[in-house]
Design an enzyme around this catalytic site. Structure first.
Site, PDB file in Angstrom:
ATOM      1  CG  ASN A   1       2.775   0.063   3.461  1.00 56.61           C
ATOM      2  OD1 ASN A   1       2.384  -1.011   3.028  1.00 56.61           O
ATOM      3  ND2 ASN A   1       3.996   0.523   3.230  1.00 56.61           N
ATOM      4  N   GLY A   2       1.090  -2.224   5.522  1.00 60.35           N
ATOM      5  CA  GLY A   2       1.657  -3.354   6.232  1.00 60.35           C
ATOM      6  C   GLY A   2       0.602  -4.372   6.590  1.00 60.35           C
TER       7      GLY A   2
ATOM      8  CB  CYS B   1      -0.908   0.038   1.231  1.00 58.09           C
ATOM      9  SG  CYS B   1      -2.109  -1.307   1.308  1.00 58.09           S
TER      10      CYS B   1
ATOM     11  N   GLY C   1      -0.216   0.298  -4.971  1.00 57.79           N
ATOM     12  CA  GLY C   1      -1.566  -0.216  -4.789  1.00 57.79           C
ATOM     13  C   GLY C   1      -2.506   0.380  -5.798  1.00 57.79           C
TER      14      GLY C   1
ATOM     15  CE1 TYR D   1       7.596  -6.084  -9.805  1.00 61.85           C
ATOM     16  CE2 TYR D   1       6.356  -6.300  -7.767  1.00 61.85           C
ATOM     17  CZ  TYR D   1       6.394  -6.210  -9.145  1.00 61.85           C
ATOM     18  OH  TYR D   1       5.226  -6.235  -9.854  1.00 61.85           O
TER      19      TYR D   1
END
Length: 487
Positions: free
Chosen positions: A116-117, A15, A41, A262
Site C-alpha cells: 500500500n503506497g 490500497c 480499493g 476521507y
C-alpha cells in the site's frame, strides 16, 4: 462500490493490505478482512496462502465478493497463513498481471508481497534493474521490491528485505509472506497505516496474528487490536512469536492526514484516534471558523456525514438527510457518454425535497478536487427548492497532487490550484464556500503543526510540503506547475 466512471471528483482510495498467521481457514479470514477493507480499493483483489509445503494463489479484477465469493476458490487456498490485497491503481494499468499480492520463488523459498503506497524512485530503480537483466512482469512500482530482494547478496529473507527497503524511497506499508514468517513494514515516516492484531489463543495455544491496514478488518475476523506498527518498524511473526526490528534512521512522523478526513472507514481507530470522532471534531472546528445564517445542515453522503453532524452540533442547527444515497449502483450499466455523464450523479444521489424546499442549506462534504460533482450536487439541491446553498468542506483546499499512493489528478486539474475560494464558489454555484483551515484541521485532531510549525502529518495535498523526496516526479511536478495560470 466499483470505481465510478461517472465521477472522478474524489481522491480515490489507495490500497488495502491484510495478512494472517497461524489460524484455521486463513484464506477465508483474509477474504473477510479484504471485504472490510473494500473501501480502500475496488479495482482488483488477490490472496496468496501457504500450507507449509506449497503456496497457493488467486487474483481477480473487481470486488472481493466477485473474486472470492465462490467457496471452491477459498477451499483451493489452503494453509494456516495468508496475505491479501485490494487494489486501486495509482501506478500501472488495471490488468491481471498488476494485481497483488505479487509472488516469486527465490533461493530461500517463496515470497508474496502486498504493498500500500507509492515509491517515488521506482522509475530510476527499474531502469537500473532492467540494465542488470531483471525482467519485469508487471507495470506496478511494487514489483521493484521483488527484484531488489532477488538480487540482494544477503542470505536471509529478512536481511534481503531490509536491503531492498534501504534502496527505495516513498510511502509504503507492506505485508509479506515467506515460507516461515509473516512480515509487516511501514516506511520511516509512517505515511501509510498498518496495525497488528491477535486472534484466538488459550493456555495451550498462543493463537494467531493479523496485520491489516485498518482496525475495521480486525473486527470482522474477531481479532483483538494489539498496536500500530510503528513508522520504520519491521514486525516479524513466526512460530517463535512476534519480533520487532527498526533498521532505519529516525525520521519525523508524517502520517497521511487524509486518512482522518476521507480514506479510513468511520468505525476504524487510526493512530490511536477513532475516525468517527475525528471527523465530528473537524466538523465542529469548521462550524466555528465559517458560520453562516442557515436553517439546516445536510451532509453529502456518505463521507460527509460525521463532519456534518459535528457542524450541526457546534452551530446549533438541525442535521437532516437532505441528500439520499443509492447504495445499489453496482456495475454501471450505461456507457458514460457526455450526455449521460452529466446525469451520473443522480445514480448515486437524490434530493430529499421535503427537507430542502425553502431552506437555507449548509452542505458539508469532505473535499473538492475537480469540482464537477460539487457543482452537480449544488444544482440538484437548488432544483429541490433550497433558498440558499452554502458549501462547507472538512478539509483545506486540495492544491497539490499526491505522489504517495493516492490517486489525484495532475495539479493543473485541481480546482483549488487554479482558483481562489470566491471563484470556486461561483464555479460550483454555491452562495458561499468555505474550507477548514490547516490550523483548524490540526487543532481538531489535537495536534500542533499548522502554518509555521513542523507538520505532524503529511498534508502535502494542502500545503505542497512533500516530506519524502519526489526524485521520479521532479520533471512531472515542474510540468504540472507550468500548466497553472500565471506560471
Amino acid at each position: 462500490m466499483l470505481p465510478d466512471r461517472f465521477d472522478d471528483d474524489k481522491p480515490h482510495e489507495e490500497c488495502g493490505v491484510f495478512g494472517v498467521w497461524n489460524v484455521p481457514d486463513a484464506a477465508a479470514l483474509t477474504a473477510l478482512g479484504l471485504h472490510a477493507l473494500q473501501h480502500r480499493g475496488q479495482e482488483a483483489t488477490g490472496i496468496v496462502s501457504f500450507d507449509g509445503q506449497k503456496f497457493h494463489q488467486h487474483r481477480g479484477l473487481g470486488l472481493v465478493a466477485d473474486t472470492f465469493g465462490d467457496a471452491r476458490v477459498i477451499s483451493s487456498l489452503q494453509g494456516p497463513t495468508a496475505v491479501g490485497h485490494n487494489r486501486y491503481a495509482t501506478t500501472g494499468e488495471t490488468i491481471l498481471r498488476n494485481v497483488q499480492p505479487l509472488y516469486a520463488d527465490f533461493e530461500f523459498g517463496g515470497l508474496a508481497v502486498s504493498h500500500n503506497g507509492n515509491l517515488t524512485n521506482a522509475m530510476a530503480l527499474k531502469r537500473a534493474l532492467v540494465r542488470r537483466g531483471c525482467l519485469f512482469q508487471s507495470t506496478t512500482d511494487s514489483e521493484v521490491f521483488v527484484h531488489l530482494i532477488a538480487i540482494s547478496l544477503y542470505s536471509t529473507v529478512v536481511d534481503r528485505l531490509i536491503d531492498a527497503l534501504k534502496q527505495v524511497v516513498g510511502a509504503y506499508s507492506l505485508v509479506c509472506l515467506s515460507n516461515d514468517a509473516l512480515m509487516g513494514v511501514r516506511d520511516p515516516h509512517g505515511v501509510r497505516p498498518l496495525i497488528l492484531g491477535r486472534i484466538g489463543g488459550n493456555e495451550r495455544n498462543n493463537g494467531g496474528w493479523v496485520l491489516a491496514s485498518e482496525t475495521c478488518a480486525l473486527d470482522i475476523v474477531g481479532a483483538e487490536f494489539v498496536r500500530d506498527v510503528e513508522p520504520g518498524e519491521i514486525v516479524i511473526i513466526n512460530d517463535k512469536g512476534v519480533h520487532s526490528i527498526k533498521p532505519f534512521s529516525p525520521a519525523s512522523d508524517r502520517f497521511c492526514v487524509f486518512e482522518y478526513i476521507y480514506f479510513a472507514r468511520p468505525d476504524s481507530v487510526v493512530e490511536g484516534m477513532p475516525v468517527y470522532e475525528a471527523r465530528k471534531r473537524i466538523g465542529e472546528a469548521l462550524a466555528r471558523e465559517s458560520a453562516v445564517p442557515a436553517d439546516v445542515v445536510v451532509p453529502v453522503p456518505d463521507s460527509g456525514v460525521p463532519s456534518a453532524m459535528g457542524y450541526a452540533e457546534a452551530s446549533g442547527l438541525p442535521f437532516e438527510l437532505g441528500i439520499i444515497r443509492n447504495h445499489y449502483v453496482g456495475r454501471t450499466f450505461i456507457e458514460p457518454t457526455d450526455q449521460i455523464r452529466n446525469l451520473g450523479v443522480k445514480l448515486k444521489h437524490s434530493a430529499n425535497r421535503a427537507v430542502l424546499k425553502g431552506k437555507r442549506v449548509i452542505l458539508v462534504d469532505d473535499s473538492i478536487v475537480r469540482g464537477t460533482t460539487s457543482r452537480k450536487i449544488v444544482e440538484m439541491v437548488r432544483q429541490a427548492g433550497a433558498a440558499e446553498v452554502h458549501m462547507r468542506i472538512s478539509s483545506p483546499p486540495t492544491t497539490h497532487s499526491c505522489f504517495y499512493g493516492i490517486d489525484t489528478p495532475e495539479r493543473g486539474k485541481l480546482l483549488a490550484a487554479r482558483h481562489d475560494v470566491a471563484e470556486m464558489a461561483k464555479l460550483i454555484g454555491a452562495d458561499t464556500l468555505a474550507f477548514i483551515s490547516i490550523d483548524g484541521l490540526y487543532e481538531a485532531l489535537g495536534k500542533a503543526g499548522g502554518r509555521g510549525a513542523q507538520p505532524a502529518y503529511c498534508d502535502a495535498c494542502f500545503t505542497g510540503d512533500y516530506p519524502i523526496s519526489l526524485s521520479d516526479m521532479t520533471n512531472e511536478a515542474e510540468r504540472q506547475l507550468s500548466l497553472l495560470p500565471g506560471q
